[in-house]
Design an enzyme around this catalytic site. Structure first.
Site, PDB file in Angstrom:
ATOM      1  N   CYS A  77     -11.399  45.478 -19.003  1.00 45.17           N
ATOM      2  CA  CYS A  77     -11.901  45.323 -17.639  1.00 45.17           C
ATOM      3  C   CYS A  77     -11.380  46.480 -16.800  1.00 45.17           C
ATOM      4  O   CYS A  77     -10.162  46.601 -16.584  1.00 45.17           O
ATOM      5  CB  CYS A  77     -11.465  43.987 -17.044  1.00 45.17           C
ATOM      6  N   HIS A  90     -14.943  38.607 -16.580  1.00 44.52           N
ATOM      7  CA  HIS A  90     -14.689  38.935 -15.178  1.00 44.52           C
ATOM      8  C   HIS A  90     -15.716  38.232 -14.305  1.00 44.52           C
ATOM      9  O   HIS A  90     -16.927  38.398 -14.480  1.00 44.52           O
ATOM     10  CB  HIS A  90     -14.759  40.448 -14.960  1.00 44.52           C
ATOM     11  N   CYS A  91     -15.229  37.420 -13.357  1.00 44.57           N
ATOM     12  CA  CYS A  91     -16.103  36.709 -12.420  1.00 44.57           C
ATOM     13  C   CYS A  91     -16.297  37.589 -11.198  1.00 44.57           C
ATOM     14  O   CYS A  91     -15.333  37.907 -10.486  1.00 44.57           O
ATOM     15  CB  CYS A  91     -15.489  35.365 -12.035  1.00 44.57           C
ATOM     16  N   CYS A  94     -15.332  35.520  -7.919  1.00 39.24           N
ATOM     17  CA  CYS A  94     -13.884  35.354  -7.749  1.00 39.24           C
ATOM     18  C   CYS A  94     -13.143  36.682  -7.733  1.00 39.24           C
ATOM     19  O   CYS A  94     -11.972  36.722  -7.350  1.00 39.24           O
ATOM     20  CB  CYS A  94     -13.323  34.471  -8.863  1.00 39.24           C
ATOM     21  N   HIS A 104     -19.920  30.351 -13.011  1.00 39.38           N
ATOM     22  CA  HIS A 104     -19.483  30.145 -11.629  1.00 39.38           C
ATOM     23  C   HIS A 104     -20.455  29.182 -10.971  1.00 39.38           C
ATOM     24  O   HIS A 104     -21.647  29.471 -10.839  1.00 39.38           O
ATOM     25  CB  HIS A 104     -19.430  31.469 -10.865  1.00 39.38           C
ATOM     26  N   CYS A 105     -19.942  28.037 -10.565  1.00 42.62           N
ATOM     27  CA  CYS A 105     -20.789  26.963 -10.049  1.00 42.62           C
ATOM     28  C   CYS A 105     -20.875  27.054  -8.528  1.00 42.62           C
ATOM     29  O   CYS A 105     -19.853  26.984  -7.841  1.00 42.62           O
ATOM     30  CB  CYS A 105     -20.226  25.609 -10.474  1.00 42.62           C
TER      31      CYS A 105
END
Length: 290
Positions: A77, A90-91, A94, A104-105
């Site tokens: 990353c 990796h989000c 976030c 991701h909800c």
């Protein structure tokens, strides 16, 4: 009274899991997966991609990392400056790497994601809400049948009250059906030991992509998420196996299978026996000639 007791027990469990999901921070990879300042400087100063891959490979030798990128390189990353553990992604919402990220909800109040520590709570919450809606629908169905079949005196006999009850029954049934579809899909993912991201894109190993790379069998897959203590499966208590940095793999379990190792040993013994037999035959031939 029975409906109210069961309803409020499930409602309390639902609020418990929902509270934990909203206010629990995602788990990031440990410090050993982060690049040191010297390695980071050496990696950034290098312009050749093949040399950068070699640098990442040298760093990853000391780490339990088995998944690779599409071209066979180490998963790295650039934003977090770390070697990604297996099943870590990796989000972008976030703005961090999350261990065993599922998705991701956006349906939570604080817009949180689903990751390693929240997979069990996510499924339990589906179970609680679906059963709550089921209880409401059954209760409304019973009440609507009573109101329609038996004459009552009072306000409940008018058409507006009956319409409200039937409308609430329709909403509860639709809510229950939609939840059960989504709950069933995630149960299928858990039974195959996959995340939502892995269902759309199979993880890549050294031998190539394998959608069943983490599939250990139905029982062990459930234990990965819910733990070995079955009495804790339906409680919103953390009981998942591991720490999210390493996950057992089907390829490693097959490699450690004693039956497979015995077969390999038999093959080696068979190969070794042939030269011994040929050596004995040649020595006998030499003795006869002499």
């Amino acid at each position: 009274v029975a409906y109210l007791v069961v309803f409020h027990i499930l409602f309390v469990l639902f609020v418990w899991t929902y509270w934990k999901s909203v206010f629990t921070l995602p788990i990031q990879p440990g410090k050993k997966f982060h690049m040191s300042y010297a390695d980071q400087e050496r990696y950034e100063n290098e312009e050749r991609p093949e040399v950068q891959r070699q640098i990442l490979a040298e760093i990853a030798r000391k780490l339990p990392v088995y998944t690779r990128t599409g071209n066979g390189g180490i998963r790295f990353c650039d934003r977090c400056q770390l070697i990604k553990p297996d099943r870590c992604h990796h989000c972008s919402v976030c703005a961090m790497c999350v261990l065993k990220m599922d998705h991701h909800c956006p349906w939570y109040v604080l817009d949180t994601g689903l990751w390693f520590s929240e997979r069990k709570g996510y499924l339990d919450r589906f179970l609680y809400t679906s059963h709550v809606s089921q209880i409401i629908s059954i209760f409304n169905l019973f009440l609507s049948l009573v109101l329609c079949c038996f004459p009552f005196q009072g306000e409940l006999t008018n058409g507006r009250s009956k319409f409200h009850i039937l409308f609430l029954l329709f909403v509860a049934v639709m809510f229950f059906v939609s939840l059960m579809f989504l709950f069933g899909y995630h149960c299928w993912l858990v039974s195959r030991n996959r995340s939502t991201l892995e269902a759309f894109s199979a993880p890549v190993f050294q031998n190539g992509p394998d959608k069943n790379g983490f599939n250990l069998g139905f029982v062990k897959n459930l234990q990965q998420v819910f733990g070995e203590e079955k009495k804790l499966w339906l409680l919103p208590i953390a009981s998942s196996q591991g720490d999210g940095h390493f996950f057992p793999m089907r390829a490693l379990s097959e490699a450690r299978n004693p039956l497979l190792t015995n077969e390999e040993q038999w093959e080696e013994d068979g190969i070794d026996e042939e030269p011994q037999g040929s050596g004995e035959a040649s020595s006998l031939a030499i003795e006869r000639e002499t």
